[in-house]
Write an enzyme that holds these catalytic residues in place. Sequence first.
Site, PDB file in Angstrom:
ATOM      1  CG  HIS A   1      -2.932  -3.411   3.707  1.00 30.25           C
ATOM      2  ND1 HIS A   1      -1.848  -2.661   4.076  1.00 30.25           N
ATOM      3  CD2 HIS A   1      -3.830  -2.541   3.215  1.00 30.25           C
ATOM      4  CE1 HIS A   1      -2.078  -1.387   3.813  1.00 30.25           C
ATOM      5  NE2 HIS A   1      -3.285  -1.284   3.288  1.00 30.25           N
TER       6      HIS A   1
ATOM      7  CB  CYS B   1      -0.988  -0.047   1.167  1.00 25.34           C
ATOM      8  SG  CYS B   1      -2.337   1.124   0.996  1.00 25.34           S
TER       9      CYS B   1
ATOM     10  CD  GLU C   1       0.183  -5.270   5.667  1.00 23.67           C
ATOM     11  OE1 GLU C   1       0.297  -5.942   4.623  1.00 23.67           O
ATOM     12  OE2 GLU C   1      -0.060  -4.045   5.656  1.00 23.67           O
TER      13      GLU C   1
END
Lengths: 203, 300
Positions: free
Chosen positions: A182, A87, A184
């Site tokens: 994302h 991002c 993560e």
Amino acid sequence: MAGNPSVDQLPIGVLALQGDFREHLHVLQQLGETAVAVKSPEQLEHIAALIIPGGESSVIDKLSRLYGLFEPIRAAIHAGLPVYGTCAGLIMLADTVEDSIEGQQSFGGLDVVVRRNAFGSQTDSFETDLSIPELGENPVHAVFIRAPVVESVGARARALATLDDGRIVAVEQGNLLGTSFHPEITGDTRFHEYFVRRVRATQ
Amino acid sequence: MSENTSSNESGTSRVKRGLAEMLKGGVIMDVVNAEQAKIAEDAGAVAVMALERVPADIRSQGGVARMSDPDLIDGIIDAVSIPVMAKARIGHFVEAQVLQALKVDYIDESEVLSPADYVNHIDKWNFDVPFVCGATNLGEALRRITEGAAMIRSKGEAGTGDVSEATKHIRTIKGQINELRSKSVDELYVAAKELQAPYELVREVAQSGKLPVVLFTAGGVATPADAALMMQLGADGVFVGSGIFKSGNPAQRAAAIVKATTFFDDPNVIAETSRGLGEAMVGINVSDLAAPHRLSERGW
């Protein structure tokens, strides 16, 4: 290849100026990697690779310049340090950024044009599944939060994933990897594994 | 190379909570017009909060404080590219509908404005736009999360420049989480009763040791050292209201608070960034405020 044990043992750094750097540190630890939060230029000499997290790109840019990290990171990318950006991190890796704030800079490295906030406001943020053969048969569940898109890919970079409408949301170029979304925060570690494999293979 | 294999879903919990994750380690600044919003963005704010008057003015001028004029909010959205938040009155779900229609990025259902409902908060699950809500303790935070809040801020006492309530609230929330961690399963049922929060959520916090959403802090932060104090006490980030635009040099103070929030654990940086900032906001001691003027007691 992995002949140099001292390099093998170098940790993977996560740029920890602002954003969701703890989530990246956590994923790396889950993969059995040693991970360090990077906040100073000296630390760049002691890492095998760097992850630039999600966050606010204008803030990450400003803080990296204030604390003398901007030029060293740019030089390290140029010298071949493997870097993965999610991002805001993708924005920081793009050679050209559109819709940036006045004076905003990026580290560069990826031969792409990236547009900030390409989908609109937060109510346009979304999650969806992407099929990415490089990461296996199961689709990758991707979360887009006020996300950027890759508007165009130069000769040196390669698109890894697109949305149905053809917009590019993941790219790679040599040791550099960038995603609009994302991984993560989804619990799917395949993108990080993909990156780590590449980092360890180059050593 | 690949493609999208399913339909897109917006307004999900993950998307709403996710934006707050991206704001972590940052400073969110109160602004009342486009010019202030630009100063905040240039200083390194991760987001701005649009409101009609900063809390210090709400305090001194009195009267009913409401959602901002839509023209002002549009002006702020046009002026900056960072996320724009805006405040709605507690329980005023129509103000929230308006703010969602204006396409703000986050709504703060805020005790700083005059409450519209002294019993019910907004049902925040009904919205695609995420909400942040204030809390003075863990039970209040969990009740707001139950109603759909995607981010919590400890309340502090807005518009005072006195950080003592912010300290109390973040310590209370963190302390109560730590207490939960040491409890056995049978004790958690009682804890849920005492916290007046759903058992499932209480058990989740006891297991993970943290709220399921990002926790910022707010209310009375006026200096770089105040911001660093909040971060060292375990906040994920900081809201600064009157502290910036009621001070002598807003641009410089805003940038200094951003730096101190990032380098909260480095006293040398905080010392350096605290130099030559000019006057901080004058401030009011919370202990001098009569109980009806304490904003943190609004919300339940």
